[in-house]
Design an enzyme around this catalytic site. Structure first.
Site, PDB file in Angstrom:
ATOM      1  N   PHE A 203      38.898  50.557  35.657  1.00 48.55           N
ATOM      2  CA  PHE A 203      40.321  50.452  35.998  1.00 48.55           C
ATOM      3  C   PHE A 203      40.832  51.784  36.575  1.00 48.55           C
ATOM      4  O   PHE A 203      40.507  52.846  36.037  1.00 48.55           O
ATOM      5  CB  PHE A 203      41.094  50.075  34.726  1.00 48.55           C
ATOM      6  CG  PHE A 203      42.506  49.648  34.974  1.00 48.55           C
ATOM      7  CD1 PHE A 203      42.789  48.362  35.417  1.00 48.55           C
ATOM      8  CD2 PHE A 203      43.554  50.522  34.757  1.00 48.55           C
ATOM      9  CE1 PHE A 203      44.106  47.958  35.635  1.00 48.55           C
ATOM     10  CE2 PHE A 203      44.866  50.120  34.976  1.00 48.55           C
ATOM     11  CZ  PHE A 203      45.146  48.836  35.417  1.00 48.55           C
TER      12      PHE A 203
ATOM     13  N   ASP B  13      38.545  51.499  26.245  1.00 50.81           N
ATOM     14  CA  ASP B  13      39.831  50.963  26.696  1.00 50.81           C
ATOM     15  C   ASP B  13      39.827  49.465  26.379  1.00 50.81           C
ATOM     16  O   ASP B  13      39.017  48.710  26.918  1.00 50.81           O
ATOM     17  CB  ASP B  13      40.001  51.209  28.200  1.00 50.81           C
ATOM     18  CG  ASP B  13      41.385  50.790  28.694  1.00 50.81           C
ATOM     19  OD1 ASP B  13      41.984  49.877  28.090  1.00 50.81           O
ATOM     20  OD2 ASP B  13      41.862  51.376  29.687  1.00 50.81           O
TER      21      ASP B  13
ATOM     22  N   TYR C 143      50.881  44.775  26.612  1.00 49.39           N
ATOM     23  CA  TYR C 143      51.665  43.770  27.357  1.00 49.39           C
ATOM     24  C   TYR C 143      50.810  42.655  27.946  1.00 49.39           C
ATOM     25  O   TYR C 143      51.327  41.770  28.601  1.00 49.39           O
ATOM     26  CB  TYR C 143      52.517  44.436  28.445  1.00 49.39           C
ATOM     27  CG  TYR C 143      51.773  45.372  29.367  1.00 49.39           C
ATOM     28  CD1 TYR C 143      51.003  44.884  30.407  1.00 49.39           C
ATOM     29  CD2 TYR C 143      51.846  46.753  29.191  1.00 49.39           C
ATOM     30  CE1 TYR C 143      50.319  45.735  31.241  1.00 49.39           C
ATOM     31  CE2 TYR C 143      51.162  47.620  30.028  1.00 49.39           C
ATOM     32  CZ  TYR C 143      50.395  47.102  31.056  1.00 49.39           C
ATOM     33  OH  TYR C 143      49.721  47.959  31.876  1.00 49.39           O
ATOM     34  N   LYS C 144      49.502  42.709  27.706  1.00 44.85           N
ATOM     35  CA  LYS C 144      48.633  41.631  28.194  1.00 44.85           C
ATOM     36  C   LYS C 144      48.514  40.566  27.093  1.00 44.85           C
ATOM     37  O   LYS C 144      49.494  39.933  26.759  1.00 44.85           O
ATOM     38  CB  LYS C 144      47.297  42.225  28.637  1.00 44.85           C
ATOM     39  CG  LYS C 144      47.502  43.109  29.877  1.00 44.85           C
ATOM     40  CD  LYS C 144      46.319  43.955  30.251  1.00 44.85           C
ATOM     41  CE  LYS C 144      46.678  44.786  31.491  1.00 44.85           C
ATOM     42  NZ  LYS C 144      45.855  45.978  31.637  1.00 44.85           N
TER      43      LYS C 144
ATOM     44  N   ARG D 140      42.098  36.281  40.696  1.00 43.37           N
ATOM     45  CA  ARG D 140      41.887  36.394  39.252  1.00 43.37           C
ATOM     46  C   ARG D 140      42.774  35.392  38.521  1.00 43.37           C
ATOM     47  O   ARG D 140      43.991  35.392  38.691  1.00 43.37           O
ATOM     48  CB  ARG D 140      42.203  37.827  38.795  1.00 43.37           C
ATOM     49  CG  ARG D 140      41.691  38.124  37.400  1.00 43.37           C
ATOM     50  CD  ARG D 140      41.959  39.565  37.023  1.00 43.37           C
ATOM     51  NE  ARG D 140      43.390  39.798  36.821  1.00 43.37           N
ATOM     52  CZ  ARG D 140      43.892  40.940  36.375  1.00 43.37           C
ATOM     53  NH1 ARG D 140      43.103  41.955  36.096  1.00 43.37           N
ATOM     54  NH2 ARG D 140      45.193  41.088  36.214  1.00 43.37           N
TER      55      ARG D 140
HETATM   56  C1  LIG Z   1      46.387  47.209  32.022  1.00 43.43           C
HETATM   57  C2  LIG Z   1      45.431  48.324  31.835  1.00 43.43           C
HETATM   58  C3  LIG Z   1      45.881  49.634  31.592  1.00 43.43           C
HETATM   59  C4  LIG Z   1      47.346  49.922  31.546  1.00 43.43           C
HETATM   60  O1  LIG Z   1      47.647  51.272  31.549  1.00 43.43           O
HETATM   61  P1  LIG Z   1      49.157  51.724  31.255  1.00 43.43           P
HETATM   62  O2  LIG Z   1      49.113  53.190  31.335  1.00 43.43           O
HETATM   63  O3  LIG Z   1      49.516  51.227  29.897  1.00 43.43           O
HETATM   64  O4  LIG Z   1      50.013  51.126  32.333  1.00 43.43           O
HETATM   65  C5  LIG Z   1      44.935  50.624  31.390  1.00 43.43           C
HETATM   66  N1  LIG Z   1      43.610  50.358  31.428  1.00 43.43           N
HETATM   67  C6  LIG Z   1      43.148  49.107  31.652  1.00 43.43           C
HETATM   68  C7  LIG Z   1      41.680  48.840  31.657  1.00 43.43           C
HETATM   69  C8  LIG Z   1      44.041  48.062  31.886  1.00 43.43           C
HETATM   70  O5  LIG Z   1      43.591  46.827  32.119  1.00 43.43           O
END
Ligand SMILES: *Cc1c(COP(=O)(O)O)cnc(C)c1O
Length: 383
Positions: free
Chosen positions: A114, A169, A194-195, A344
């Site tokens: 990510f 993560d 938030y997911k 997706r």
């Molecule tokens: C959604 C997501 C994030 C989100 O990062 P924020 O700093 O909370 O916006 C980070 N890493 C991964 C792998 C994600 O899917």
């Protein structure tokens, strides 16, 4: 099969403003739980409106209380998870803390991981003059890695032992697939809420520091909420005990209340049942994609073994971006697009039914078969 869904009753626990809208992006922003609406009203009207500053007495405990609740769905005993900041900031804190505690060593992050994870690692490495590697070698390193791949949904293997310090993560994993941080011997982790944890837009993320490491690690952000005697307003910064030393500043109280409601729903349903349903939903989508979407140029980019897959499936198609936009505009379906060629499909198990999976395939097939995506404007910002 819907009749056999032990989690079917949870579909009704979410706000569905428009039943004709097919929501296939619950892994980007989870749906709004009905309980959250009531809770936020209460926090705003009663705790803030009436309680005013007196409410801090209860609010101040929220990051730890909600952190422990998050811990209960990711296999962490109390006292190891703090709900705070964004995933990005938490990764930044953990990478610096790990380097301070374990000494300078290479950093490892996959070029496919990510973006924010890569940017954080590269930024810290550049500032400290350390190399960044695309994969781990034998040399002890600090590794940042997603448990569930944000594009393909693939679940990574967690090795029983490792010469590295691995910061997991959990953003796409928590609330969707079984996570057993303590049992797996994980040292450090972070993730967003938030997911699949249903915390809502901008909800605070969390970080996990195993008890055995807490004494040794210090946050690079010395804030007053991580101070031993916060309201002593002392001259010198002395980090408090436990995971709370990773606090920085004032916690987002409204966001924490929303996270608490979302994670309660996940805890009530149970992660094992959620993962079982995820496998049913994603397997059905894969089967239908093979049967009806492959002739239209789609291929399945996610693992074929449901046990190795999170709660989303990516379909590869050269026109994925145009298709994702046309699905929103012409078919009232909201999927996600991931560059360069992935459509997706998020199937967040608590808020998605098997009928939704069938309907998703109907709408994608109908759109692409009639060429509805051809000529669609693909310029401008990608969401
Ligand atoms: C959604 C997501 C994030 C989100 O990062 P924020 O700093 O909370 O916006 C980070 N890493 C991964 C792998 C994600 O899917």
């Amino acid at each position: 099969m819907s009749a056999d869904d032990p989690l079917e009753a949870f579909l009704d626990r979410f706000v569905v403003a428009d039943p004709s809208l097919l929501y296939l992006d619950g892994n980007s922003l989870g749906r709004l739980p009905k309980a959250t609406v009531d809770r936020l009203r209460e926090v705003v009207e009663v705790e803030w409106g009436d309680g005013l500053v007196r409410s801090w007495e209860a609010w101040v405990e929220a990051p730890v209380r909600v952190g422990d609740l998050v811990g209960s769905v990711i296999g962490a005993a109390p006292g190891q998870v703090l709900c705070c900041d964004s995933t990005t900031v938490n990764l930044y804190k953990l990478v610096h803390a790990a380097l301070d505690a374990f000494g300078p060593r290479p950093l490892v992050v996959s070029p496919d991981d990510f973006p924010t994870d890569r940017y954080v690692v590269e930024g810290v490495a550049a500032r400290r003059g350390l190399p960044v590697r695309p994969e781990a070698t034998d040399e002890p390193s600090i590794v940042v890695r997603s448990l569930v791949d944000y594009r393909t949904g693939e679940i990574a293997e967690v090795p029983p032992s490792s010469p590295h310090v691995v910061i997991w993560d959990l953003s796409h994993a928590a609330g969707a697939v079984p996570v057993h941080l303590d049992d797996w011997g994980v040292q450090l982790a972070a993730g967003c809420t938030y997911k699949h944890l249903l915390g809502g837009p901008g909800a605070p993320a969390y970080l996990y520091v195993a008890t055995s490491l807490q004494e040794r690690l210090r946050s690079p952000i010395q804030g007053w909420f991580g101070q031993r005697d916060q309201f002593g307003m002392g001259a010198a910064y002395v980090p408090t005990e436990g995971v709370e030393r990773f606090h920085a500043g004032t916690p987002p109280v409204l966001g924490l209340a929303a996270v608490e409601e979302g994670v309660r729903l996940v805890a009530e349903a149970g992660v094992d049942r959620i993962f079982a349903k995820a496998q049913v939903l994603t397997s059905r989508l894969v089967a239908l994609a093979d049967e009806r979407l492959a002739p239209l140029g789609f291929s399945v980019a996610s693992p074929r073994d449901p046990a190795r897959r999170g709660a989303h499936v990516s379909l590869r198609h050269p026109d994925a971006l145009a298709i994702s936009r046309a699905l929103v505009d012409q078919e009232r379906a909201v999927p996600d697009f991931r560059a360069p060629d992935l459509l997706r499909i998020g199937l967040s198990p608590l808020s998605t039914s098997l009928a939704d999976v069938e309907e998703a395939v109907v709408r994608i097939e109908r759109l692409v078969a009639r060429g509805g995506h051809v000529g669609v404007d693909v310029s401008g910002r990608v969401r």
